[in-house]
Design a protein around this motif. Structure first.
Motif, mmCIF file in Angstrom:
data_model
loop_
_atom_site.group_PDB
_atom_site.id
_atom_site.type_symbol
_atom_site.label_atom_id
_atom_site.label_comp_id
_atom_site.label_asym_id
_atom_site.label_seq_id
_atom_site.Cartn_x
_atom_site.Cartn_y
_atom_site.Cartn_z
ATOM 1 N N THR A 91 43.992 44.070 27.344
ATOM 2 C CA THR A 91 43.930 45.237 27.943
ATOM 3 C C THR A 91 43.188 46.368 26.506
ATOM 4 O O THR A 91 43.445 47.154 27.061
ATOM 5 N N SER A 120 40.194 46.611 35.614
ATOM 6 C CA SER A 120 38.567 45.534 36.051
ATOM 7 C C SER A 120 37.822 46.094 36.069
ATOM 8 O O SER A 120 36.765 45.477 36.371
ATOM 9 N N THR A 122 37.010 46.191 39.579
ATOM 10 C CA THR A 122 36.264 45.167 41.011
ATOM 11 C C THR A 122 37.140 45.350 41.985
ATOM 12 O O THR A 122 37.679 44.913 42.851
ATOM 13 N N TRP A 149 35.860 38.280 37.940
ATOM 14 C CA TRP A 149 36.011 38.542 37.040
ATOM 15 C C TRP A 149 37.088 37.182 35.929
ATOM 16 O O TRP A 149 37.411 37.379 36.121
ATOM 17 N N ARG A 151 38.382 37.143 32.001
ATOM 18 C CA ARG A 151 38.006 38.314 30.256
ATOM 19 C C ARG A 151 37.857 38.143 29.717
ATOM 20 O O ARG A 151 37.491 38.622 28.587
#
Length: 263
Positions: A91, A120, A122, A149, A151
């Protein structure tokens, strides 16, 4: 190895016109051995899922079913996906005492106190879960089992200091438009299969960086700048708008855009 605390550190080069070019490090999550999850190789009943409302505090992790991939919330505030001691993704956050939270609304967040330092984006899918997969991917699935989602995906906004490398891409929140760092080295904006805009860096580019100085740059594998937005607004971010325009934005000010709105 480069410390996870310094992965956003950029080396300064120059550009004759426009913003300064800052060559980013090759990986966004290269850890020190001190932060690598040495203990996770031990056999243990560790889930591969982070379910709605669940959290990972410093030192907590989830692990793929085959045991090869671990997603850990580190004490330095960075949530990192590892294979052994090799960092695959993170992250890129460094607020100590941060917590990784799978919110009940479907948003995955790194939270420090009451501040969301990464997400994210989302949060419109209640009941979604995060999975660490056997194929080295991190995926958020909705309640119908559809991926929201992964990575390789950045939803809505690519923050300052972040990098896109193949096969990563920035998508609009409505998922209609996608800015993709292709394997051929070209950074391309798509609507479906239709290309709307590109940096024309095919056969040369390796990654794109939204730099902390506000300049969007495509670099070669040798970290040579190939294309630049020539913008210098410190702290600006890259936004894929639902209209089809990709913009560099500082606050409410658009400092650069692809000019593809409505296409």
């Amino acid at each position: 190895m480069i410390s996870t605390k310094s992965v956003a550190t950029l080396m300064v080069t120059t550009l004759a016109a426009g913003g300064a070019l800052l060559a980013p490090v090759a990986a966004q999550a290269a850890p020190t051995t001190a932060t690598a999850p040495a203990a996770v190789t031990k056999a243990a009943a560790v889930s591969d899922l982070l379910k709605p409302g669940q959290k990972l505090k410093a030192g907590n992790y989830i692990r793929s079913k085959n045991g090869q991939y671990v997603f850990i919330m580190q004490s330095d505030g960075n949530a990192v996906l590892y294979k052994g001691k090799t960092a695959l993704w993170s992250t890129v956050t460094n607020r100590k005492a941060s917590v990784l939270v799978m919110q009940k609304n479907g948003n995955l967040e790194v939270v420090s106190g009451k501040t969301v330092v990464w997400q994210s984006n989302t949060g419109t899918s209640p009941g979604a879960i995060l999975a660490v997969q056997n194929d080295n991917n991190l995926v958020i699935y909705n309640t119908r089992g559809k991926p929201n989602w992964s990575r390789y995906m950045v939803v809505g906004t690519l923050g300052a200091g972040r990098v896109l490398k193949y096969p990563e891409y920035l998508t609009s929140v409505n998922r209609t438009y996608r800015l993709t760092m292709q394997g051929d080295g070209n950074l391309v904006l798509y609507k479906g299969k239709t290309a709307l805009w590109s940096t024309k860096t095919q056969s040369k580019g390796a990654f794109a960086a939204m730099q902390t100085d506000g300049n969007l740059v495509v670099y070669s594998a040798a970290k040579k700048p190939l294309w630049s937005s020539k913008t210098t607004r410190k702290g600006a971010v890259l936004v894929a708008q639902n209209t089809g325009d990709v913009q560099i934005v500082l606050g409410r000010t658009v400092v650069w855009h692809t000019g593809t709105a409505g296409r």
